[in-house]
Design a protein around this motif. Structure first.
Motif, PDB file in Angstrom:
ATOM      1  N   GLY A 289      32.936  34.812  38.402  1.00  0.00           N
ATOM      2  CA  GLY A 289      32.212  34.546  37.177  1.00  0.00           C
ATOM      3  C   GLY A 289      30.970  33.708  37.374  1.00  0.00           C
ATOM      4  N   VAL A 290      30.995  32.808  38.307  1.00  0.00           N
ATOM      5  CA  VAL A 290      29.912  31.850  38.380  1.00  0.00           C
ATOM      6  C   VAL A 290      28.658  32.449  39.008  1.00  0.00           C
ATOM      7  CG1 VAL A 290      29.221  29.590  39.222  1.00  0.00           C
ATOM      8  CG2 VAL A 290      31.565  29.983  38.493  1.00  0.00           C
ATOM      9  N   GLU A 291      28.835  33.129  40.159  1.00  0.00           N
ATOM     10  CA  GLU A 291      27.643  33.550  40.870  1.00  0.00           C
ATOM     11  C   GLU A 291      27.269  35.007  40.628  1.00  0.00           C
ATOM     12  OE1 GLU A 291      27.794  29.801  42.724  1.00  0.00           O
ATOM     13  OE2 GLU A 291      29.419  31.223  42.992  1.00  0.00           O
ATOM     14  N   ARG A 292      28.025  35.679  39.771  1.00  0.00           N
ATOM     15  CA  ARG A 292      27.845  37.121  39.700  1.00  0.00           C
ATOM     16  C   ARG A 292      26.512  37.529  39.112  1.00  0.00           C
ATOM     17  NH1 ARG A 292      28.982  39.962  43.407  1.00  0.00           N
ATOM     18  NH2 ARG A 292      29.926  41.981  43.017  1.00  0.00           N
ATOM     19  N   ALA A 293      26.026  38.671  39.557  1.00  0.00           N
ATOM     20  CA  ALA A 293      24.750  39.190  39.081  1.00  0.00           C
ATOM     21  C   ALA A 293      24.830  39.501  37.587  1.00  0.00           C
ATOM     22  CB  ALA A 293      24.403  40.462  39.849  1.00  0.00           C
ATOM     23  N   PRO A 294      23.691  39.484  36.905  1.00  0.00           N
ATOM     24  CA  PRO A 294      23.697  39.629  35.442  1.00  0.00           C
ATOM     25  C   PRO A 294      24.178  40.998  34.961  1.00  0.00           C
ATOM     26  CG  PRO A 294      21.450  39.513  36.287  1.00  0.00           C
ATOM     27  CD  PRO A 294      22.355  39.194  37.424  1.00  0.00           C
ATOM     28  N   ARG A 295      24.336  41.952  35.872  1.00  0.00           N
ATOM     29  CA  ARG A 295      24.690  43.291  35.437  1.00  0.00           C
ATOM     30  C   ARG A 295      25.952  43.285  34.581  1.00  0.00           C
ATOM     31  NH1 ARG A 295      25.985  47.642  39.766  1.00  0.00           N
ATOM     32  NH2 ARG A 295      25.090  45.982  41.000  1.00  0.00           N
ATOM     33  N   GLY A 296      26.945  42.513  35.041  1.00  0.00           N
ATOM     34  CA  GLY A 296      28.214  42.512  34.324  1.00  0.00           C
ATOM     35  C   GLY A 296      28.301  41.485  33.218  1.00  0.00           C
ATOM     36  N   ARG A 297      27.178  40.889  32.858  1.00  0.00           N
ATOM     37  CA  ARG A 297      27.257  39.724  31.991  1.00  0.00           C
ATOM     38  C   ARG A 297      27.819  40.037  30.595  1.00  0.00           C
ATOM     39  NH1 ARG A 297      22.242  36.074  32.693  1.00  0.00           N
ATOM     40  NH2 ARG A 297      23.219  35.512  34.648  1.00  0.00           N
ATOM     41  N   GLY A 298      27.405  41.151  30.039  1.00  0.00           N
ATOM     42  CA  GLY A 298      27.922  41.514  28.723  1.00  0.00           C
ATOM     43  C   GLY A 298      29.428  41.645  28.756  1.00  0.00           C
ATOM     44  N   ARG A 299      29.918  42.286  29.812  1.00  0.00           N
ATOM     45  CA  ARG A 299      31.354  42.477  29.931  1.00  0.00           C
ATOM     46  C   ARG A 299      32.047  41.136  30.172  1.00  0.00           C
ATOM     47  NH1 ARG A 299      33.419  44.449  34.638  1.00  0.00           N
ATOM     48  NH2 ARG A 299      35.670  44.647  34.522  1.00  0.00           N
ATOM     49  N   LEU A 300      31.423  40.339  31.010  1.00  0.00           N
ATOM     50  CA  LEU A 300      31.983  39.012  31.282  1.00  0.00           C
ATOM     51  C   LEU A 300      32.157  38.229  29.989  1.00  0.00           C
ATOM     52  CD1 LEU A 300      30.175  37.353  34.308  1.00  0.00           C
ATOM     53  CD2 LEU A 300      32.613  37.503  33.890  1.00  0.00           C
ATOM     54  N   ARG A 301      31.116  38.258  29.158  1.00  0.00           N
ATOM     55  CA  ARG A 301      31.184  37.475  27.933  1.00  0.00           C
ATOM     56  C   ARG A 301      32.240  38.027  26.987  1.00  0.00           C
ATOM     57  NH1 ARG A 301      26.851  35.964  24.585  1.00  0.00           N
ATOM     58  NH2 ARG A 301      28.303  34.292  24.113  1.00  0.00           N
ATOM     59  N   LYS A 302      32.423  39.339  27.019  1.00  0.00           N
ATOM     60  CA  LYS A 302      33.437  39.935  26.164  1.00  0.00           C
ATOM     61  C   LYS A 302      34.825  39.462  26.605  1.00  0.00           C
ATOM     62  CE  LYS A 302      34.785  44.262  24.093  1.00  0.00           C
ATOM     63  NZ  LYS A 302      35.515  45.329  24.812  1.00  0.00           N
ATOM     64  N   ILE A 303      35.032  39.491  27.917  1.00  0.00           N
ATOM     65  CA  ILE A 303      36.334  39.059  28.436  1.00  0.00           C
ATOM     66  C   ILE A 303      36.553  37.576  28.145  1.00  0.00           C
ATOM     67  CG2 ILE A 303      37.606  38.637  30.565  1.00  0.00           C
ATOM     68  CD1 ILE A 303      36.175  41.271  31.582  1.00  0.00           C
ATOM     69  N   ARG A 304      35.519  36.792  28.381  1.00  0.00           N
ATOM     70  CA  ARG A 304      35.649  35.344  28.139  1.00  0.00           C
ATOM     71  C   ARG A 304      35.950  35.041  26.677  1.00  0.00           C
ATOM     72  NH1 ARG A 304      30.311  33.870  31.606  1.00  0.00           N
ATOM     73  NH2 ARG A 304      31.250  34.049  33.669  1.00  0.00           N
ATOM     74  N   GLY A 305      35.542  35.943  25.792  1.00  0.00           N
ATOM     75  CA  GLY A 305      35.804  35.743  24.371  1.00  0.00           C
ATOM     76  C   GLY A 305      37.285  35.736  24.027  1.00  0.00           C
ATOM     77  N   HIS A 306      38.097  36.332  24.891  1.00  0.00           N
ATOM     78  CA  HIS A 306      39.542  36.355  24.623  1.00  0.00           C
ATOM     79  C   HIS A 306      40.225  35.046  25.034  1.00  0.00           C
ATOM     80  CE1 HIS A 306      39.496  40.611  23.765  1.00  0.00           C
ATOM     81  NE2 HIS A 306      39.020  40.908  24.959  1.00  0.00           N
ATOM     82  N   VAL A 307      39.547  34.283  25.881  1.00  0.00           N
ATOM     83  CA  VAL A 307      40.232  33.201  26.590  1.00  0.00           C
ATOM     84  C   VAL A 307      39.592  31.857  26.284  1.00  0.00           C
ATOM     85  CG1 VAL A 307      41.098  32.494  28.847  1.00  0.00           C
ATOM     86  CG2 VAL A 307      40.482  34.879  28.461  1.00  0.00           C
ATOM     87  N   GLY A 308      40.419  30.819  26.170  1.00  0.00           N
ATOM     88  CA  GLY A 308      39.913  29.451  26.081  1.00  0.00           C
ATOM     89  C   GLY A 308      40.586  28.621  27.152  1.00  0.00           C
ATOM     90  N   MET A 309      39.930  27.562  27.587  1.00  0.00           N
ATOM     91  CA  MET A 309      40.519  26.770  28.662  1.00  0.00           C
ATOM     92  C   MET A 309      40.306  25.280  28.428  1.00  0.00           C
ATOM     93  SD  MET A 309      40.077  27.385  32.725  1.00  0.00           S
ATOM     94  CE  MET A 309      40.906  26.362  33.945  1.00  0.00           C
ATOM     95  N   VAL A 310      41.340  24.510  28.772  1.00  0.00           N
ATOM     96  CA  VAL A 310      41.263  23.055  28.704  1.00  0.00           C
ATOM     97  C   VAL A 310      41.481  22.528  30.110  1.00  0.00           C
ATOM     98  CG1 VAL A 310      42.161  20.973  27.600  1.00  0.00           C
ATOM     99  CG2 VAL A 310      42.201  23.145  26.365  1.00  0.00           C
ATOM    100  N   PHE A 311      40.637  21.585  30.520  1.00  0.00           N
ATOM    101  CA  PHE A 311      40.614  21.145  31.911  1.00  0.00           C
ATOM    102  C   PHE A 311      41.285  19.781  32.093  1.00  0.00           C
ATOM    103  CE2 PHE A 311      36.986  23.873  31.112  1.00  0.00           C
ATOM    104  CZ  PHE A 311      36.945  24.718  32.215  1.00  0.00           C
ATOM    105  N   GLN A 312      41.674  19.536  33.322  1.00  0.00           N
ATOM    106  CA  GLN A 312      42.303  18.253  33.637  1.00  0.00           C
ATOM    107  C   GLN A 312      41.377  17.074  33.302  1.00  0.00           C
ATOM    108  OE1 GLN A 312      43.630  17.996  37.701  1.00  0.00           O
ATOM    109  NE2 GLN A 312      44.407  15.933  37.458  1.00  0.00           N
ATOM    110  N   GLN A 313      40.103  17.211  33.647  1.00  0.00           N
ATOM    111  CA  GLN A 313      39.152  16.108  33.427  1.00  0.00           C
ATOM    112  C   GLN A 313      38.383  16.261  32.113  1.00  0.00           C
ATOM    113  OE1 GLN A 313      39.234  13.486  35.163  1.00  0.00           O
ATOM    114  NE2 GLN A 313      40.422  14.176  36.918  1.00  0.00           N
ATOM    115  N   PHE A 314      38.918  16.981  31.180  1.00  0.00           N
ATOM    116  CA  PHE A 314      38.364  17.175  29.822  1.00  0.00           C
ATOM    117  C   PHE A 314      37.063  17.982  29.804  1.00  0.00           C
ATOM    118  CE2 PHE A 314      39.455  12.457  30.130  1.00  0.00           C
ATOM    119  CZ  PHE A 314      40.811  12.689  30.202  1.00  0.00           C
TER     120      PHE A 314
END
Lengths: 262, 221
Positions: free
Chosen positions: A80-105
């Motif tokens: 997700g971090v370094e990927r080329a922009p080609r997949g960005r629309g799809r990436l954002r769609k997938i990320r829309g399903h998911v939320g995350m909470v981190f150890q360091q807030f």
């Protein structure tokens, strides 16, 4: 398509492999999580628990195998971090399903609690400021921080910051919530308030929760199912009273034993 | 040689008029430096290797050549290529290019100071690239960058006398004029030095105030 999408499990790992250098973190890993299930993942450090979540959040890729979220595939090399922009629309769609909470807030230190919670809806869903902030306020009340709307992260305790972080992730109404050691950085007396918020969230039947922890109290409080992971493999899984109280696998027993001694 | 306060006072208004040009050149040059710096930083962080590699060499060139050479080239050599600039324009472009490379270094340090976990939080919130940059990354990078920019501004201010050499009528130019007309350099130069000192100190105070304003609520100074 809609039929398969709703029937599909919230999360599916199929023979997923992931390495960091020579270290295998996931070794032909399989796991299905049905929608609405609260799954707690335990295991020794380095067992790949956090990596599981990071893959689902598209923060890491996998080398082979298949990972699905709500019926959508994150196959191939997919970082997700370094990927080329080609997949960005799809990436954002997938990320829309998911939320995350981190150890360091990982709150945004230059934004107040209210702005932190409102910024997702405002910037990713393009909601109006008024609408986003009204919703953010309601969420912050729900996590018991109605009096801290204007406070900045550095003015809040760890427990308060983590509750803001949970509200921030929930503001986007994800179907799957990932909790990565969210109580591990907290002083013991602050764990309770965060756990209470997570329990309250767990009462939402449609929300799928995936919780990585090494605090067994957290596991007991939340889990429909506990998975014990070691060396990138699923060693044992089942309801908490089985895995935590009467583990069948000797490795699980050893791990729990070591925790109790600690 | 004695110092005449009366003469110093007499030439002060003239020198201050020159100081206005000095300030103008510094301000415009500073804005240009920020633009050049931002451009260089964006290019250097760009994905194609070739672009970032070439940008690094350009920066190295800009940083390693004297300001005076740049000013001379822009003012005296470029007309041979059909590009003629007024002293002020050539001067601020020289300042902007020269200090743009430094500005880019400062910006890079600022961007690098934002922890990777902030990027991950932005991904987890599904923020678009643009929102990540303008709402999260740059506002946080701006804080640590401020002292560096303050120093840059002050060193640009002190570099402006170089533009005297391309006949920009800034403060040093005026001082030399006074000196050569009246055969008294002493007062003119001392007053110029004092004016520079005052401007530098004011700049430093300004940066301090800005820094205080931008301190994160809840952080200990």
């Amino acid at each position: 398509m809609s039929a398969t999408a709703t029937d599909a499990p919230a999360v599916r790992f199929a023979a997923a492999c992931k390495s960091f250098g020579d270290t295998r973190v996931l070794d032909r890993f399989d796991l299905d999580i049905p929608r609405g299930e609260k799954t707690v993942i335990i295991g020794p450090s380095g067992s790949g628990k956090s990596t599981l979540l990071r893959i689902l959040m598209t923060l890491e890729g996998i080398e082979s195998g298949r990972v699905e979220i709500c019926g959508e595939t994150l196959t191939d090399r997919f970082d997700g971090v370094e990927r080329a922009p080609r997949g960005r629309g799809r990436l954002r769609k997938i990320r829309g399903h998911v939320g995350m909470v981190f150890q360091q807030f990982n709150l945004f230190p230059h934004m107040s609690a209210l702005e932190n919670v409102a910024c997702g809806p405002r910037l990713s869903l393009r909601r109006s400021r008024v609408e986003a902030e009204a919703e953010a306020e309601a969420l912050l009340r729900r996590v018991g921080l109605g009096d801290k709307l204007g406070s900045y992260p550095l003015q809040l305790s760890g427990g308060q910051q983590q509750r803001v972080a949970i509200a921030r992730a929930m503001a986007l109404r994800p179907e799957v919530m990932l909790f990565d050691e969210v109580t591990s950085a907290l002083d013991p007396e602050l764990i309770g308030e965060v756990l209470a918020v997570m329990r309250e969230l767990a009462s939402e039947t449609s929300l799928t929760m995936l919780v990585v922890t090494h605090q067994m109290g957290v596991a007991r409080a939340l889990a429909d199912r506990v998975c014990f992971l070691e060396n990138g493999r699923l060693v044992e899984q089942g309801p908490p009273e089985q895995v935590l109280d009467a583990p069948e696998n000797p490795r699980t027993r050893e791990f729990l034993h070591a925790l109790n001694l600690a | 040689m004695e110092f005449s306060f009366a003469f110093a006072l007499e030439i002060l208004p003239k020198l201050l008029r020159g100081a206005v040009v000095t300030i103008e050149a510094t301000l415009v040059g500073f804005l240009l430096a920020i633009l050049v710096g931002a451009g260089l930083t964006a290019l250097r962080r760009g994905t194609p290797r070739l672009v970032s590699g070439v940008t690094r060499w350009v920066m190295e060139f800009l940083r390693s050549t004297p300001l005076l050479v740049k000013a001379y080239f822009l003012y005296f050599a470029l007309p041979d290529f059909g590009l003629t600039m007024a002293p002020f324009v050539a001067g601020v472009v020289a300042l902007g290019l020269h200090h743009g490379a430094f500005a880019s270094e400062i910006m890079r340090a600022g961007l690098d100071s934002v922890p990777r976990s902030q990027r991950e939080a932005a991904i987890a919130l599904n923020l678009p690239e643009g929102a990540w940059r303008t709402r999260i990354l740059i506002p946080q990078a701006a804080r640590p960058v401020l002292p560096g920019f303050g120093n840059l501004f002050i060193s640009m201010l002190k570099d402006t006398p170089v533009l005297y050499s391309i006949s920009l009528a800034e403060m040093m130019f005026v001082a030399n004029e006074i000196g050569s007309l009246q055969f008294r350099y002493n007062e003119a130069y001392i007053v110029v030095a004092l004016i520079y000192l005052v401007f530098s100190l004011l700049g430093a105070v300004g940066v301090r105030l800005l820094e205080r304003r931008m301190t994160l609520p809840g952080s200990r100074p």
